[in-house]
Design a protein around this motif. Structure first.
Motif, short mmCIF file in Angstrom:
data_model
loop_
_atom_site.label_atom_id
_atom_site.label_comp_id
_atom_site.label_asym_id
_atom_site.label_seq_id
_atom_site.Cartn_x
_atom_site.Cartn_y
_atom_site.Cartn_z
N LEU A 47 0.75 -1.46 0.16
CA LEU A 47 0.00 0.00 -0.12
C LEU A 47 0.90 1.16 0.09
O LEU A 47 0.46 2.25 -0.70
CB LEU A 47 -0.90 0.06 1.19
N ALA A 48 2.00 0.96 0.48
CA ALA A 48 2.94 2.31 0.55
C ALA A 48 3.68 2.44 -0.57
O ALA A 48 4.55 3.27 -0.53
CB ALA A 48 3.72 2.29 1.74
N THR A 49 3.48 1.59 -1.42
CA THR A 49 4.47 1.66 -2.98
C THR A 49 5.69 1.18 -2.80
O THR A 49 6.59 1.44 -3.74
CB THR A 49 4.20 2.87 -3.59
N LEU A 50 6.07 0.45 -1.68
CA LEU A 50 7.38 -0.01 -1.24
C LEU A 50 7.57 -1.40 -1.89
O LEU A 50 8.99 -1.89 -1.99
CB LEU A 50 7.82 0.22 -0.06
N PHE A 63 -5.99 6.44 -6.30
CA PHE A 63 -4.95 6.28 -7.11
C PHE A 63 -4.36 4.96 -6.88
O PHE A 63 -4.20 4.17 -5.93
CB PHE A 63 -3.73 7.12 -6.57
N GLU A 64 -4.16 3.99 -8.00
CA GLU A 64 -3.64 2.63 -8.19
C GLU A 64 -2.11 2.65 -7.68
O GLU A 64 -1.35 3.23 -8.32
CB GLU A 64 -3.97 2.11 -9.49
N VAL A 65 -1.75 1.87 -6.58
CA VAL A 65 -0.45 1.86 -6.33
C VAL A 65 0.75 1.63 -7.16
O VAL A 65 1.99 1.99 -7.02
CB VAL A 65 -0.41 0.83 -4.94
N PRO A 80 7.42 3.10 8.88
CA PRO A 80 7.56 1.34 9.01
C PRO A 80 7.88 0.76 10.41
O PRO A 80 7.68 1.77 11.41
CB PRO A 80 8.95 1.34 8.14
N ASP A 81 7.99 -0.52 10.48
CA ASP A 81 7.89 -1.10 11.95
C ASP A 81 9.33 -0.68 12.53
O ASP A 81 9.64 -0.98 13.62
CB ASP A 81 7.74 -2.52 11.89
N ALA A 82 10.32 -0.43 11.47
CA ALA A 82 11.63 -0.35 11.70
C ALA A 82 12.10 1.00 11.11
O ALA A 82 11.96 0.96 9.89
CB ALA A 82 12.62 -1.44 11.82
#
Length: 309
Positions: A47-50, A63-65, A80-82
């Motif tokens: 979802l974050a485009t990563l 917007f489509e990712v 992020p988690d880290a």
């Protein structure tokens, strides 16, 4: 809003996320719950485009990712988690740096940073170096950083991870404030109880599959109506289950350690009647006591009941 359609991410034969269909309305705080390895971080990174989905679609604010990643990044704040921090920057410099990255109008930066530091309770740390902050303070600063470009959507991966009880309470207050700001928020965690006070809806992710979704308000109402009874004793195999099956207030029964946990929807008087019935059937009951209800088990059980209706 956030919308996914049969979203999948595979690594060889292993499906990290499988056919995820999710719809989160604008202004909703949605909690994604799952144990470590359930696929939460993978889902959020897509979802974050990563991370690129193997198949399926995901949309944020329309917007489509995969086709419009730049537009998606402009309208999200991702934690992020880290994460790392910059040792040689103060808190205010840190926020200014990210404001510049997003090309925020410099005339707005100071006032916005001041407002966000107040929201995350770090006003008195504005001139402190970021690496000198406690982990809890750094977590709250990261949320302020996510908000510097005023995104409509926040994606927070385990925002309370590694925090002590006091810092968890402070983070909960900050998360409450995000709802007041009207943001759409997607939060991941492996502890369902943490979300009960901040989320509007909750979904459970297991082995990459979204197995249940429900409104938190419904769960809270049910949690006060259902009780968990711990039953220990000596009885013939299958005998306890047969008696419990005849009681219409018994919602679920499962073995736990050397006894049984019974999810019960009856009153205290009806509990007493159940105990009397067990004794009348000749069972030697050594424990019959109410226990804290596991909200995750209740969530899954009620979801299964609703699906069967």
């Amino acid at each position: 809003m956030i919308l996914t359609q049969n979203l999948c991410k595979r690594y060889g034969r292993m499906a990290a996320v499988q056919d995820m269909n999710l719809s989160i309305a604008p202004g909703t705080v949605f909690g994604l719950v799952g144990e470590n390895g359930a696929g939460k971080t993978t889902a959020l990174s897509m979802l974050a485009t990563l991370s690129t989905p193997t198949s399926g679609r995901a949309y944020i604010q329309g917007f489509e990712v995969t086709r419009e990643p730049r537009a998606v990044r402009r309208c999200i704040g991702y934690m992020p988690d880290a994460f790392g921090v910059y040792d040689d920057l103060t808190v205010m410099e840190y926020l200014r740096f990210f404001a510049d990255c997003y090309r925020v109008d410099r005339r707005l930066v100071k006032a916005r940073a001041d407002d966000l530091l107040e929201r995350v309770r770090l006003t008195d740390k504005r001139d402190t170096y970021v690496n000198a902050l406690s982990r809890g303070m750094q977590q709250r600063l990261e949320i302020a950083r996510c908000l510097m470009h005023d995104p409509a959507v926040l994606i927070l991966d385990e925002p309370s991870s590694g925090l002590d009880p006091k810092s968890r309470l402070e983070m909960r207050t900050v998360l409450h404030g995000l709802r007041d700001m009207g943001k759409t928020v997607l939060i991941s965690t492996h502890i369902l109880n943490e979300l009960a006070e901040v989320a509007d809806e909750v979904g459970i992710l297991r082995r990459g599959e979204l197995v249940a979704v429900a409104a938190v308000q419904v769960m809270v109402q049910h949690s006060s109506a259902y009780r968990t009874i711990r039953i220990d004793g000596r009885f013939e195999p299958g005998e306890l289950e047969r008696v419990l099956a005849a009681d219409r207030h018994v919602v679920d029964v499962h073995a736990a350690d050397a006894g049984w946990n019974v999810l019960y929807a009856g009153t205290l008087a009806q509990q007493a009647d159940l105990l009397t019935t067990l004794v009348q059937h000749g069972m030697a009951i050594t424990q019959f006591s109410e226990q804290p209800t596991d909200i995750e088990q209740l969530f899954l059980r009620l979801s299964a009941i609703q699906e069967g209706m």
